[in-house]
Scaffold this motif. Structure first.
Motif, PDB file in Angstrom:
ATOM      1  N   VAL A  79      38.325  35.468  33.073  1.00 49.92           N
ATOM      2  CA  VAL A  79      39.666  35.494  33.665  1.00 49.92           C
ATOM      3  C   VAL A  79      40.429  34.264  33.202  1.00 49.92           C
ATOM      4  O   VAL A  79      40.169  33.144  33.620  1.00 49.92           O
ATOM      5  N   ILE A 139      32.401  45.630  41.261  1.00 50.25           N
ATOM      6  CA  ILE A 139      31.534  44.678  40.559  1.00 50.25           C
ATOM      7  C   ILE A 139      30.102  44.742  41.080  1.00 50.25           C
ATOM      8  O   ILE A 139      29.182  44.339  40.382  1.00 50.25           O
ATOM      9  N   ARG A 148      27.332  45.551  38.616  1.00 50.42           N
ATOM     10  CA  ARG A 148      26.813  44.186  38.403  1.00 50.42           C
ATOM     11  C   ARG A 148      27.658  43.448  37.373  1.00 50.42           C
ATOM     12  O   ARG A 148      27.171  42.969  36.350  1.00 50.42           O
ATOM     13  N   VAL A 149      28.945  43.410  37.658  1.00 46.60           N
ATOM     14  CA  VAL A 149      29.905  42.809  36.747  1.00 46.60           C
ATOM     15  C   VAL A 149      30.131  41.355  37.123  1.00 46.60           C
ATOM     16  O   VAL A 149      30.115  40.998  38.299  1.00 46.60           O
ATOM     17  N   MET A 150      30.330  40.527  36.118  1.00 47.17           N
ATOM     18  CA  MET A 150      30.667  39.128  36.337  1.00 47.17           C
ATOM     19  C   MET A 150      32.148  38.889  36.073  1.00 47.17           C
ATOM     20  O   MET A 150      32.681  39.351  35.077  1.00 47.17           O
ATOM     21  N   LEU A 151      32.814  38.200  36.984  1.00 48.09           N
ATOM     22  CA  LEU A 151      34.156  37.655  36.725  1.00 48.09           C
ATOM     23  C   LEU A 151      34.001  36.145  36.692  1.00 48.09           C
ATOM     24  O   LEU A 151      33.288  35.582  37.517  1.00 48.09           O
ATOM     25  N   ARG A 152      34.741  35.500  35.800  1.00 50.01           N
ATOM     26  CA  ARG A 152      34.655  34.046  35.785  1.00 50.01           C
ATOM     27  C   ARG A 152      35.988  33.483  35.325  1.00 50.01           C
ATOM     28  O   ARG A 152      36.448  33.789  34.218  1.00 50.01           O
ATOM     29  N   GLY A 153      36.600  32.680  36.195  1.00 51.19           N
ATOM     30  CA  GLY A 153      37.764  31.922  35.783  1.00 51.19           C
ATOM     31  C   GLY A 153      37.334  30.795  34.876  1.00 51.19           C
ATOM     32  O   GLY A 153      36.241  30.262  35.017  1.00 51.19           O
ATOM     33  N   PHE A 154      38.189  30.421  33.923  1.00 53.82           N
ATOM     34  CA  PHE A 154      37.772  29.364  33.003  1.00 53.82           C
ATOM     35  C   PHE A 154      38.988  28.652  32.429  1.00 53.82           C
ATOM     36  O   PHE A 154      40.109  29.158  32.466  1.00 53.82           O
ATOM     37  N   ILE A 175      40.065  31.657  41.382  1.00 51.96           N
ATOM     38  CA  ILE A 175      38.894  31.484  40.516  1.00 51.96           C
ATOM     39  C   ILE A 175      39.278  30.845  39.198  1.00 51.96           C
ATOM     40  O   ILE A 175      38.435  30.262  38.526  1.00 51.96           O
ATOM     41  N   VAL A 204      35.679  29.507  38.957  1.00 52.26           N
ATOM     42  CA  VAL A 204      34.641  30.070  39.813  1.00 52.26           C
ATOM     43  C   VAL A 204      34.111  31.356  39.194  1.00 52.26           C
ATOM     44  O   VAL A 204      34.854  32.112  38.578  1.00 52.26           O
ATOM     45  N   LEU A 206      32.274  34.995  39.991  1.00 49.68           N
ATOM     46  CA  LEU A 206      31.822  36.029  40.919  1.00 49.68           C
ATOM     47  C   LEU A 206      30.900  36.941  40.138  1.00 49.68           C
ATOM     48  O   LEU A 206      31.202  37.287  38.990  1.00 49.68           O
ATOM     49  N   GLY A 252      28.612  40.572  40.869  1.00 53.02           N
ATOM     50  CA  GLY A 252      27.889  41.578  41.618  1.00 53.02           C
ATOM     51  C   GLY A 252      26.471  41.688  41.083  1.00 53.02           C
ATOM     52  O   GLY A 252      26.234  41.468  39.898  1.00 53.02           O
TER      53      GLY A 252
END
Lengths: 327, 327
Positions: free
Chosen positions: A237, A257, A261-267, B257, B262, B264, B266
């Motif tokens: 993200v 998610i 089993r999805v990953m979201l990650r701010g960066f 995030i 951050v 996240l 699942g």
């Protein structure tokens, strides 16, 4: 002792920023301090991430902060000589003095236009590179969706994915940008979200689902992508431009998610600085080989800096939005 | 040739499941097939994750699926003998025959009650263990928030974090559960979200922010946590029970995030099967040392299986919800 014009934030926008939120102020800049330098900015960068800082972070009635490329015009420092190009965070002003902290000397590639160091070969491109490869763990041949794919970050992300042999879908909100993505960049599918509802368009364009969604938008784009994520998919993200001005970035189907089993990650770009050398070599090569296309929208003169920021929020730019401050 | 009662899903609930969505059906189960076994279930498990399957996934007018612990009562297989305990996914029925696929022989720990293999020492506990340590990358001494901390998964997650020297905040929706978390489990702070708005409560309870939020709830709990996440925080997402019955799990501040970078993610228990041996050794030790407390709510007889599932959604259980089918 040059006269310098600078742009101040004088009021905080609630929604879209307007010209009256900004003021241009003239100020006298001193000579280089002992051990320091006087810098003239040549180009300044205008980025979506500036919008949240207008709400919180950017002080009122001070020169705004932002990426810029300057030239040392006076030096009392051993580390810099007159003529050196320096990347800095002191955009929105024509001149400034510095003790050298926060300045990065730029070894401009003589075979490339200097402005590419402000987008594809700069932090913009690095954000796309690391977001896709390090945060998104992109594997060759995967199914990829990039939002604002004609934007400065999105266009680099989409093309890196193409270079890696992926099936790449890009979204944009303008017909000319869609044409550029289709005909110049050669994406596998292009969505104009102003012509087709994003949910239906993403579903139709991703018959094999999505392994990596490079998100610059949030909101309904993210919802549309969440419906299509493959198992163990990844969502780096980068930005939520849909919410910057409306203040909303609500997502209703985040529960997807769990099942996939999805990953979201701010960066941000500094999360993967260990890749910077690899990035510079890869990107310079791709640019010289013509594998990495780009567009620039360059407004002229610091008086246009607020217009550049407002225009960026309205999507009037093609590719990287820059303001040229001096030759 | 035993007579077996089984529970069918006969209609899909829109919101909360009601008794009329289920039916009990009697059926004649055959002898063990050649090379296979006849199993009598002793206990069956009722889990929040079953709710989404009522909407999609669970076939109508068939015996429902769910975790169970059974005993082999007839065997024509070299792999199983009469009296073996077997974990299986064929809950919601009293007897079944099997060729052995999908059955896992359980080496029950003689020093512990057999039912702990269905929660703390089973997949429930493993979900907490891997979610916190593998997905959440918990480090000793971090700031941790666990939602539904008195639940079967949450209570294990919260206690593992305590064992790892963390500051642990837990939320629950009932006064007796809050008391248990405070006085028996010894969490650092306990939130009763029915007494205090979750956002204010989380802010007050997390003066040093949150490094890991173990999310079982989604919705307003997730929003409250997103406001407090520290840089490079992690949110293992185990469940969104807030949205299972309402159909909504909207989150409005997901953009947080980005600024705090951050993650996240699942997950399900099979994402970290490589840790199963470590988990079994650690958890058996913690249980025997009295470091891992648990509660069980055990309803009696298969006719109560729908009530157990409905009650779970209403939060009437303390800790793991089980149905006892036979001695």
């Amino acid at each position: 002792m040059p006269l310098s014009r600078e742009i101040h934030l004088v009021d905080r926008p609630k929604g879209m920023p307007e010209p009256e939120h900004f003021a241009m102020v003239e100020t006298q800049v001193g000579d280089a301090p002992d051990g320091g330098v006087l810098v003239q900015n040549l180009y300044m960068s205008v980025d979506p991430a500036m919008r949240p800082r207008l709400t919180a972070g950017q002080e009122l009635n001070e020169a705004m902060m932002g990426g810029a490329l300057g030239r040392v015009v006076q030096s009392k420092s051993d580390a810099f000589k007159v003529g050196d190009l320096v990347s800095n965070r002191l955009g929105f002003r024509e001149y400034f003095t510095s003790d050298g902290k926060g300045l990065t000397k730029l070894a401009a590639d003589p075979e490339l236009p200097v402005t590419v160091h402000m987008h594809a070969l700069g932090m913009t491109g690095f954000t796309a590179y690391g977001g896709l490869l390090d945060i998104g763990k992109l594997k060759d041949g995967e199914q990829v969706f990039v939002s604002t794919a004609a934007g400065a970050v999105g266009s680099v992300a989409a093309q890196i994915a193409k270079i890696k042999g992926c099936y790449v879908v890009g979204s944009t909100g303008a017909a000319d940008k869609a044409d550029w993505l289709r005909n110049e960049v050669g994406l596998d599918a292009v969505i104009n979200y102003k012509e087709t509802p994003i949910r239906e368009a993403v579903e139709a364009a991703t018959p094999k689902g999505i392994d990596v969604y490079f998100d610059n938008v949030g909101g309904d784009h993210l919802e549309a992508a969440l419906r299509r994520m493959n198992t163990l998919g990844r969502i780096p993200v980068c930005g939520f431009i849909s919410g910057y001005n409306s203040g909303r970035s609500a997502v209703s189907n985040l529960s997807n998610i769990i099942y996939s089993r999805v990953m979201l990650r701010g960066f941000v770009g500094t999360d993967f600085m260990h890749l910077y050398g690899d990035f510079q070599r890869d990107m310079a090569g791709w640019l010289k080989e013509g594998k990495m296309k780009y567009q620039e929208t360059i407004l002229d003169g610091i008086a246009n800096a607020p217009n550049a920021l407002i225009g960026l929020m309205q999507g009037v730019n093609s590719g990287k939005m820059l303001v040229k401050l001096a030759d």
